[in-house]
Scaffold this active site. Sequence first.
Site, PDB file in Angstrom:
ATOM      1  N   GLY A 138      62.122  46.540  25.917  1.00  0.00           N
ATOM      2  CA  GLY A 138      61.881  46.995  24.552  1.00  0.00           C
ATOM      3  C   GLY A 138      61.454  45.865  23.645  1.00  0.00           C
ATOM      4  O   GLY A 138      60.458  45.970  22.914  1.00  0.00           O
ATOM      5  N   ARG A 142      45.109  43.653  40.538  1.00  0.00           N
ATOM      6  CA  ARG A 142      43.922  44.523  40.699  1.00  0.00           C
ATOM      7  C   ARG A 142      43.569  45.285  39.432  1.00  0.00           C
ATOM      8  O   ARG A 142      42.571  46.010  39.405  1.00  0.00           O
ATOM      9  CB  ARG A 142      44.149  45.499  41.858  1.00  0.00           C
ATOM     10  N   GLY A 143      44.382  45.154  38.386  1.00  0.00           N
ATOM     11  CA  GLY A 143      44.071  45.819  37.129  1.00  0.00           C
ATOM     12  C   GLY A 143      44.915  47.052  36.901  1.00  0.00           C
ATOM     13  O   GLY A 143      46.131  47.043  37.098  1.00  0.00           O
ATOM     14  N   GLY A 201      53.775  42.912  32.672  1.00  0.00           N
ATOM     15  CA  GLY A 201      53.657  44.359  32.512  1.00  0.00           C
ATOM     16  C   GLY A 201      54.049  44.818  31.123  1.00  0.00           C
ATOM     17  O   GLY A 201      53.452  45.752  30.571  1.00  0.00           O
ATOM     18  N   ASP A 202      55.026  44.139  30.529  1.00  0.00           N
ATOM     19  CA  ASP A 202      55.427  44.473  29.161  1.00  0.00           C
ATOM     20  C   ASP A 202      54.348  44.078  28.155  1.00  0.00           C
ATOM     21  O   ASP A 202      54.126  44.774  27.155  1.00  0.00           O
ATOM     22  CB  ASP A 202      56.738  43.786  28.805  1.00  0.00           C
ATOM     23  N   ARG A 237      50.882  31.582  31.731  1.00  0.00           N
ATOM     24  CA  ARG A 237      51.879  30.684  31.152  1.00  0.00           C
ATOM     25  C   ARG A 237      53.269  31.129  31.563  1.00  0.00           C
ATOM     26  O   ARG A 237      53.492  32.297  31.889  1.00  0.00           O
ATOM     27  CB  ARG A 237      51.773  30.678  29.622  1.00  0.00           C
ATOM     28  N   SER A 246      54.602  33.707  26.423  1.00  0.00           N
ATOM     29  CA  SER A 246      53.326  33.662  27.135  1.00  0.00           C
ATOM     30  C   SER A 246      52.314  34.668  26.605  1.00  0.00           C
ATOM     31  O   SER A 246      51.172  34.700  27.067  1.00  0.00           O
ATOM     32  CB  SER A 246      53.555  33.936  28.633  1.00  0.00           C
TER      33      SER A 246
END
Length: 310
Positions: free
Chosen positions: A39, A226-227, A253-254, A287, A293
Amino acid sequence: MVVVFGSVNVDATSYVREFPRPGETVHSSGFRVALGGKGANQAVAAHLSGASVELVARVGDDANAEVPMRAFAAFELPTDGVAAVPGEPTGVAQITVNGTGENTIVVTAGANAAFGADVVEAERERIARADVVLTQGELPIPTIDALALAVDAAGTRFVLNLAPPVPVAIEAVALADPLVVNVHEARMLGLGAELPDDAGADAWRDAAASAVGALARSIVVTLGARGAVAADRAGSWAVPAPDVDAVDTTGAGDAATGTLAAMIAEGRSLPDAVRLAVAAGALAVERRGTVDSYATRDAVLGLAERMEDA
């Protein structure tokens, strides 16, 4: 405006050459303590992407709560929706990152587990003001279920990052627009369960497209290096990721999901928002750390433009 209902953790990260085997002790080459929790991470990513963000979250009444509160202040992220739960510790994530940038994570929920459905009821006005409400699988399941219904009742767009893939009600998942999952999480939901491990982006795009309207209103599946692929009732798309040197995949992913929510709230189409999300995730792996990052909006827009021209 993006309202994030989500978890807040303190990330304690150790950097090692290789992950230890069971019973083995290894020495780390570095250690850091920083803001974490899906979150909090996604709220910061959406904020950096230019959205007006309000975070609804819970921390403990321990000394660890100072870590996220200081970080929110540094990012100038509003905290009027963040409250301390008496007698509970702040959530903690113990992270190990190996020499290739991969990670293992052990999460102790702490105050996040005390985030009840009553909080959703108390925040109905905030939900109604939002363009997008975003949440993840790190809150109690009844809270996620209640939030999905409240967001739908308010006529607000609901973005659900079902990570981890906890067993929320199918009615809640059906309201997601989009549902955001990685390959592992997708398979846990029955999406792409028949696809081999080396299935390409086109196969995942078709799997997502086949589940639109049945599993969720729209779907985004992230594919790591891979996107990502996306599908809604208007069509389906595959967005390849740019080549980058991965240093630390923690929180990437966040970064992508928070950026996705911000771009959807901004009024961008799903394929455009996914392209920008992929760019944000790619920049984040270059990073160390999680929110430290994350790239600025200008950097994300710049990389996304180069990706489109490639």
